[in-house]
Design an enzyme around this catalytic site. Structure first.
Site, mmCIF file in Angstrom:
data_model
loop_
_atom_site.group_PDB
_atom_site.id
_atom_site.type_symbol
_atom_site.label_atom_id
_atom_site.label_comp_id
_atom_site.label_asym_id
_atom_site.label_seq_id
_atom_site.Cartn_x
_atom_site.Cartn_y
_atom_site.Cartn_z
ATOM 1 N N HIS A 1 -22.405 -10.673 -4.177
ATOM 2 C CA HIS A 1 -22.290 -9.556 -5.137
ATOM 3 C C HIS A 1 -23.685 -8.955 -5.279
ATOM 4 O O HIS A 1 -24.339 -9.291 -6.148
ATOM 5 C CB HIS A 1 -21.621 -9.696 -6.439
ATOM 6 N N HIS B 1 -17.153 -16.190 -2.649
ATOM 7 C CA HIS B 1 -16.112 -16.382 -3.719
ATOM 8 C C HIS B 1 -14.974 -17.398 -3.607
ATOM 9 O O HIS B 1 -14.310 -17.635 -4.587
ATOM 10 C CB HIS B 1 -16.071 -15.125 -4.621
ATOM 11 N N HIS C 1 -11.584 -11.096 -10.964
ATOM 12 C CA HIS C 1 -12.808 -11.643 -10.173
ATOM 13 C C HIS C 1 -12.461 -12.267 -8.877
ATOM 14 O O HIS C 1 -11.222 -12.863 -8.832
ATOM 15 C CB HIS C 1 -13.665 -12.432 -11.030
ATOM 16 N N GLU D 1 -13.304 -14.873 -7.385
ATOM 17 C CA GLU D 1 -13.224 -15.960 -7.585
ATOM 18 C C GLU D 1 -12.203 -16.808 -8.172
ATOM 19 O O GLU D 1 -11.421 -17.651 -7.979
ATOM 20 C CB GLU D 1 -14.345 -16.886 -8.367
ATOM 21 N N SER E 1 -27.355 -14.023 -6.755
ATOM 22 C CA SER E 1 -27.168 -13.392 -5.598
ATOM 23 C C SER E 1 -28.198 -12.337 -5.247
ATOM 24 O O SER E 1 -28.369 -11.572 -4.323
ATOM 25 C CB SER E 1 -25.787 -12.189 -5.657
#
Length: 324
Positions: free
Chosen positions: A57, A90, A140, A142, A283
């Site tokens: 991200h 992720h 999200h 993940e 990130s």
């Protein structure tokens, strides 16, 4: 587009400014690995290489990979039959690689190994006959990936202590808990404590699921924030670990802002500020840290200090297809 840059008032220009730079900050081993997977895939297969979801991200990183030949898509059906595809750091639901294999696609998994570890834990808990309570943020990637490792209905998502109070399970039900890797260490500890109080027999992971990089970056912010008048966190608005760093700084009683680039800094933030704390989410590349320092140095006489709270030496192996 960003608004045109403005300078602070003339009476603030060239005044001293101490910049406390947190360490560790920026890229973690999982992000380094994911980016290298895309770059090596482009070298090996030639452009374009498709990537399902943003590899990490960060817009700066994504745009740099686009320039090298990566094409980012949200779903597998957007990938042509003859193109290689990389799955983001992720993680993805189990159905995604199965569908890629069914279609005969050449696919590479850039899932962070620490996220993959949570996936394996989820499978083991289901095999042991336990229902999983998963601590994470709704929507999200993940969370979607982890919940997609187990049969529908076998995992329940909670975000807060209040969510724990609303769980419908009887006290004697066989339960386990797992967590997203990029959560607030402090908030998660409260949710886990609430789970253990309500369900004393709930089973947890042997080691904390929140990854070392997330924990280390939050600890580093706790070190710089009390001595800062303002904390700047470099990261994307959809980056969970970056948003948590802003929260950590604010809980230390310090004004804090999430920025993506130096151009996001508003001059009025520096009114009356003598010390700025600076960090970057997992990130965000180091070049953006230097960009911010350089921008501050255009306005003020900057004196930099790096505060090291931990050393990171973690390195993750690449997929076998890209080695050798």
């Amino acid at each position: 587009m960003n608004a045109p840059l403005q300078n602070p008032p003339a009476d603030q220009m060239r005044q001293p400014l101490t910049v406390l730079i947190a360490a560790p900050r920026g890229f973690c081993a999982g992000v380094d690995r994911a980016i290298e997977i895309v770059e090596r895939a482009i070298d090996r297969y030639g452009a374009p290489v498709y990537v399902r979801h943003e590899i990490v991200h960060n817009r700066f990183v994504v745009d740099a990979l686009k320039a090298k030949g990566a094409i980012f898509v949200e779903e597998l059906d957007e990938v042509p039959d003859d193109a290689p595809v990389v799955f983001s750091a992720h993680g993805v639901p189990k159905a995604v690689p199965l569908e890629a294999t069914r279609r005969g696609l050449e696919w590479l998994d850039a899932t962070c190994p620490l996220v993959s570890k949570v996936h394996r834990q989820a499978e083991r808990q289901i095999e042991s006959g336990r229902h999983i309570v998963f601590i994470g943020h709704v929507g999200h990637p993940e969370v979607i990936g982890t919940m997609g490792q187990v049969p529908d209905g076998s995992i329940t998502l909670v975000e807060t202590v209040e969510d724990v109070a609303d769980l419908p399970f009887p006290q004697d039900m066989a339960l386990a808990f797992l967590t997203q890797t990029t959560l607030s260490v402090d908030d998660t500890a409260k949710v886990v404590a609430a789970l253990k109080e309500r369900y004393p027999h709930i089973v947890g992971p042997k080691a904390e699921d929140i990854c070392y990089a997330t924990s280390n970056r939050q600890a580093a912010v706790k070190q710089i924030a009390p001595d800062s008048d303002l904390v700047l966190v470099i990261g994307a608005p959809n980056s969970s670990n970056s948003l948590r760093l802003v929260e950590v700084a604010k809980r230390c009683g310090t004004d804090a802002h999430l920025i993506q680039r130096a151009t996001d800094i508003r001059p009025e933030w520096l009114d009356g500020v003598g010390t700025v704390g600076l960090t970057a989410g997992a990130s965000a590349p180091e070049t953006l840290v230097r960009e911010v320092v350089d921008r501050l140095a255009e306005w003020r006489e900057v004196e930099e200090h790096t505060l090291v709270s931990a050393e990171e030496k973690m390195v993750f192996k690449l997929p076998r297809q890209l080695v050798g």
